[in-house]
Design a protein around this motif. Structure first.
Motif, PDB file in Angstrom:
ATOM      1  N   GLY A  27       0.686  -1.257   0.003  1.00 54.08           N
ATOM      2  CA  GLY A  27       0.291  -0.114   0.059  1.00 54.08           C
ATOM      3  C   GLY A  27       1.016   1.133   0.149  1.00 54.08           C
ATOM      4  N   ARG A  28       1.550   1.265   1.207  1.00 52.44           N
ATOM      5  CA  ARG A  28       2.850   2.516   0.661  1.00 52.44           C
ATOM      6  C   ARG A  28       3.473   2.682  -0.746  1.00 52.44           C
ATOM      7  NH1 ARG A  28       3.044   0.550   5.550  1.00 52.44           N
ATOM      8  NH2 ARG A  28       5.149  -1.024   5.485  1.00 52.44           N
ATOM      9  N   ASN A  29       3.520   1.475  -1.066  1.00 58.03           N
ATOM     10  CA  ASN A  29       4.901   2.210  -2.441  1.00 58.03           C
ATOM     11  C   ASN A  29       3.507   2.466  -3.889  1.00 58.03           C
ATOM     12  OD1 ASN A  29       7.945   1.717  -2.426  1.00 58.03           O
ATOM     13  ND2 ASN A  29       7.266  -0.712  -1.971  1.00 58.03           N
ATOM     14  N   VAL A 105       6.057  -8.035  -4.323  1.00 58.26           N
ATOM     15  CA  VAL A 105       4.807  -8.401  -3.872  1.00 58.26           C
ATOM     16  C   VAL A 105       5.937  -9.020  -2.363  1.00 58.26           C
ATOM     17  CG1 VAL A 105       3.222 -10.006  -2.978  1.00 58.26           C
ATOM     18  CG2 VAL A 105       2.982  -9.145  -5.200  1.00 58.26           C
ATOM     19  N   PRO A 106       6.161  -8.520  -1.382  1.00 59.17           N
ATOM     20  CA  PRO A 106       6.850  -8.668   0.056  1.00 59.17           C
ATOM     21  C   PRO A 106       5.868  -9.909   0.477  1.00 59.17           C
ATOM     22  CG  PRO A 106       5.950  -6.163   0.465  1.00 59.17           C
ATOM     23  CD  PRO A 106       5.703  -6.896  -1.526  1.00 59.17           C
ATOM     24  N   VAL A 107       7.025 -10.936   1.053  1.00 57.22           N
ATOM     25  CA  VAL A 107       6.262 -12.274   1.692  1.00 57.22           C
ATOM     26  C   VAL A 107       5.294 -11.641   2.893  1.00 57.22           C
ATOM     27  CG1 VAL A 107       7.260 -14.576   2.895  1.00 57.22           C
ATOM     28  CG2 VAL A 107       8.009 -13.945   0.268  1.00 57.22           C
ATOM     29  N   HIS A 108       6.205 -10.666   3.288  1.00 55.91           N
ATOM     30  CA  HIS A 108       5.337 -10.072   4.752  1.00 55.91           C
ATOM     31  C   HIS A 108       3.873  -9.219   4.894  1.00 55.91           C
ATOM     32  CE1 HIS A 108       8.564  -7.308   3.212  1.00 55.91           C
ATOM     33  NE2 HIS A 108       7.225  -6.571   4.358  1.00 55.91           N
ATOM     34  N   ASP A 109       3.910  -9.237   3.316  1.00 55.48           N
ATOM     35  CA  ASP A 109       2.582  -8.270   3.230  1.00 55.48           C
ATOM     36  C   ASP A 109       1.646  -9.676   2.941  1.00 55.48           C
ATOM     37  OD1 ASP A 109       3.455  -6.091   4.380  1.00 55.48           O
ATOM     38  OD2 ASP A 109       3.019  -5.143   2.177  1.00 55.48           O
ATOM     39  N   THR A 110       1.786 -10.630   2.491  1.00 54.28           N
ATOM     40  CA  THR A 110       1.153 -11.714   2.518  1.00 54.28           C
ATOM     41  C   THR A 110      -0.263 -12.264   3.499  1.00 54.28           C
ATOM     42  OG1 THR A 110       2.232 -13.077   2.132  1.00 54.28           O
ATOM     43  CG2 THR A 110       1.686 -11.941   0.199  1.00 54.28           C
ATOM     44  N   TRP A 111       0.532 -11.608   4.887  1.00 53.60           N
ATOM     45  CA  TRP A 111       0.069 -12.452   5.929  1.00 53.60           C
ATOM     46  C   TRP A 111      -0.853 -12.054   6.431  1.00 53.60           C
ATOM     47  CZ3 TRP A 111       1.344 -10.893  11.029  1.00 53.60           C
ATOM     48  CH2 TRP A 111       2.043  -9.629  11.401  1.00 53.60           C
TER      49      TRP A 111
END
Length: 120
Positions: A27-29, A105-111
């Protein structure tokens, strides 16, 4: 904090930038890529000035205890990290010759908690 505030009272001057306070890196990006260079510069300048005080204030909390208006402030600080690339490196919110942001798509954003914008 007031019940109508989205930021701690002593950071109310950052309210014009709340759209940057996205709960995920994606979202920030996305906000960074949607913003003009002028909008990015205004946000960057404001956060460079207020960021040290914000981090000092937030440093008084455990990360998992940051919520509500304090979480919005943390998200503004995190957005500065994203926005700084626009100002310091690219001088363009949509630079050429970089990996397309929609493919990152950063992995930490998918949790699950990150996608809901929940506290850590």
């Amino acid at each position: 904090m007031t019940s109508t505030s989205q930021l701690p009272d002593h950071f109310a001057d950052l309210a014009p930038f709340l759209e940057w306070a996205q709960p995920t890196e994606v979202g920030r990006n996305a906000k960074r890529w949607r913003s003009s260079l002028e909008e990015s510069q205004r946000f960057y300048d404001a956060m460079l000035e207020r960021g040290p005080a914000a981090l000092e204030y937030l440093g008084g909390f455990a990360l998992d205890a940051i919520s509500g208006p304090d979480r919005s402030l943390l998200n503004l600080c995190l957005a500065l990290a994203e926005c700084s690339a626009t100002i310091e490196m690219y001088e363009n919110p949509q630079p050429k010759y970089v990996f397309p942001i929609e493919r990152f798509v950063p992995v930490h954003d998918t949790w699950d908690a990150a996608n809901r914008g929940a506290t850590l």
